[in-house]
Scaffold this motif. Structure first.
Motif, PDB file in Angstrom:
ATOM      1  N   SER A  65      -0.348  -1.185   6.320  1.00  0.00           N
ATOM      2  CA  SER A  65       0.638  -0.333   6.524  1.00  0.00           C
ATOM      3  C   SER A  65       2.121  -0.699   5.736  1.00  0.00           C
ATOM      4  O   SER A  65       0.974  -0.941   4.921  1.00  0.00           O
ATOM      5  N   ASN A  66       2.990  -0.473   5.822  1.00  0.00           N
ATOM      6  CA  ASN A  66       4.360  -0.180   4.821  1.00  0.00           C
ATOM      7  C   ASN A  66       4.706  -1.047   4.344  1.00  0.00           C
ATOM      8  O   ASN A  66       5.352  -1.553   3.275  1.00  0.00           O
ATOM      9  N   TYR A  67       3.929  -2.567   4.694  1.00  0.00           N
ATOM     10  CA  TYR A  67       4.950  -3.604   4.813  1.00  0.00           C
ATOM     11  C   TYR A  67       3.395  -4.700   3.889  1.00  0.00           C
ATOM     12  O   TYR A  67       2.168  -4.815   5.025  1.00  0.00           O
ATOM     13  N   THR A  68       3.545  -5.844   3.302  1.00  0.00           N
ATOM     14  CA  THR A  68       2.279  -6.257   3.019  1.00  0.00           C
ATOM     15  C   THR A  68       2.858  -8.455   3.366  1.00  0.00           C
ATOM     16  O   THR A  68       3.634  -8.357   3.166  1.00  0.00           O
ATOM     17  N   LEU A  91       1.908 -10.550   5.020  1.00  0.00           N
ATOM     18  CA  LEU A  91       3.599 -10.735   6.665  1.00  0.00           C
ATOM     19  C   LEU A  91       2.999 -12.345   6.350  1.00  0.00           C
ATOM     20  O   LEU A  91       4.250 -12.698   7.288  1.00  0.00           O
ATOM     21  N   MET A 126       6.239 -13.860   5.063  1.00  0.00           N
ATOM     22  CA  MET A 126       7.680 -13.656   5.801  1.00  0.00           C
ATOM     23  C   MET A 126       8.261 -14.846   6.379  1.00  0.00           C
ATOM     24  O   MET A 126       7.717 -15.058   7.594  1.00  0.00           O
ATOM     25  N   GLU A 131      12.376 -12.123   8.894  1.00  0.00           N
ATOM     26  CA  GLU A 131      12.624 -10.830   8.540  1.00  0.00           C
ATOM     27  C   GLU A 131      11.396  -9.979   9.028  1.00  0.00           C
ATOM     28  O   GLU A 131      11.633  -8.871   9.045  1.00  0.00           O
ATOM     29  N   LEU A 132      10.541 -11.033   9.387  1.00  0.00           N
ATOM     30  CA  LEU A 132       9.071 -10.377  11.007  1.00  0.00           C
ATOM     31  C   LEU A 132       9.336  -9.735  11.744  1.00  0.00           C
ATOM     32  O   LEU A 132       9.152  -8.186  12.011  1.00  0.00           O
ATOM     33  N   ASN A 156      11.674  -5.869  11.006  1.00  0.00           N
ATOM     34  CA  ASN A 156      10.755  -4.990   9.582  1.00  0.00           C
ATOM     35  C   ASN A 156       9.867  -4.425  11.066  1.00  0.00           C
ATOM     36  O   ASN A 156       9.783  -3.343  10.992  1.00  0.00           O
ATOM     37  N   ASN A 204      12.587  -2.062  12.947  1.00  0.00           N
ATOM     38  CA  ASN A 204      12.270  -0.603  12.162  1.00  0.00           C
ATOM     39  C   ASN A 204      11.436   0.062  12.130  1.00  0.00           C
ATOM     40  O   ASN A 204      11.428   0.816  11.821  1.00  0.00           O
ATOM     41  N   GLU A 205      10.063  -0.493  12.040  1.00  0.00           N
ATOM     42  CA  GLU A 205       8.781   0.476  12.182  1.00  0.00           C
ATOM     43  C   GLU A 205       9.446   0.937  13.951  1.00  0.00           C
ATOM     44  O   GLU A 205       8.029   2.663  14.032  1.00  0.00           O
ATOM     45  N   PHE A 263       2.898  -1.421  11.787  1.00  0.00           N
ATOM     46  CA  PHE A 263       3.280  -2.472  10.711  1.00  0.00           C
ATOM     47  C   PHE A 263       2.072  -3.497  11.140  1.00  0.00           C
ATOM     48  O   PHE A 263       1.620  -4.149   9.666  1.00  0.00           O
TER      49      PHE A 263
END
Length: 267
Positions: free
Chosen positions: A9-12, A14, A17, A21-22, A25, A28-29, A184
């Motif tokens: 994932s482009n996020y870490t 999780l 968060m 914000e979760l 994001n 956005n994906e 995600f």
């Protein structure tokens, strides 16, 4: 092949968060998915064209898949009769592991390369039909085996996958590749990949049914009147098309069983 659906994932972090914000994001994906589908429009058009041609000549559309992909095919197929008033066997969704797998995962069902064709044979599949394999990874053995045998038997084949250069796409005559990238939650293809597959299935079945004459103007004139909401919608459609009052429109709709037939009777 590079399996972008399995990339990190482009996020870490999780779990750390804040909720807001979760959700932002994930959203956005999700925004990237329609853009990925747009790039595949020529492939979707080619698949829709062959499905329309085959169905006009009396053929059927079959979806085969496992897990989320299989469930999405079952959903799309099951929604065609109530939406477009077509027979239940015009569009058929088949999931690895059988109907039990719609609600509960069936272990290793997707790994059997022979089972998909056996499942299709239960419907007397033939050269008039089209088989579309649905597989986010593009590597599902159940789907690969089904498409390979369909090709050998002279049945037209397509697919909907979310990686480029996949084994499933290589065996499908009309591949649709919607490359959605990392999820995600790493590898959770029920998210962006599943959304992409649902969008493509919507486009495929809807465009085919429109070309088959199952929509008039922009209305579902052949929809099944299976609840009060749909009866009310159908009554309004008859009123708008004919100028009849509500009571007369409702009576005609009840007598004839569909918006199309009610309007034809009024005219």
């Amino acid at each position: 092949m590079e399996r972008t659906t399995e990339k990190d994932s482009n996020y870490t972090g999780l779990e750390h968060m804040p909720l807001g914000e979760l959700l932002r994001n994930i959203n956005n994906e999700d925004k990237t998915v329609p853009l990925a589908v747009e790039k595949a429009l020529p492939q979707i058009e080619a698949l829709a064209a062959v499905v329309t041609k085959k169905m006009r000549a009396g053929g059927r559309l079959f979806y085969i898949g496992a897990g989320t992909s299989g469930r999405l095919g079952v959903v799309d197929a099951s929604e065609c009769p109530p939406t477009f008033g077509v027979p239940f066997d015009w569009v058929v969704g088949i999931i690895a592991g059988g109907d039990t797998a719609i609600r509960k995962a069936v272990e290793f069902a997707e790994d059997d390369t022979e089972q998909a064709w056996r499942d299709l044979q239960a419907f007397d599949i033939n050269k008039s039909d089209v088989v579309v394999g649905i597989a986010a990874s593009g590597t599902t053995p159940y789907v690969i085996g089904g498409l390979k045998t369909a090709n050998e038997k002279g049945v037209a084949t397509g697919c909907i996958v979310c990686n480029s250069g996949s084994p499933v796409a290589s065996v499908a005559q009309y591949p649709v590749e919607v490359v959605t990238g990392p999820e995600f939650v790493t590898g959770s293809t029920r998210m962006k990949a599943g959304t992409a597959q649902k969008l493509v299935l919507n486009m495929l079945s809807t465009s085919v049914m429109i070309q088959l004459g199952r929509v008039k103007g922009n209305k579902m004139v052949d929809m099944q009147l299976s609840n009060n909401k749909l009866v009310d919608r159908g009554t309004r459609m008859v009123m708008n098309e004919t100028g009849l009052d509500e009571q007369t429109a409702a009576r005609l709709l009840k007598e004839h069983g569909s918006v199309r037939k009610a309007v034809e009777a009024a005219r």
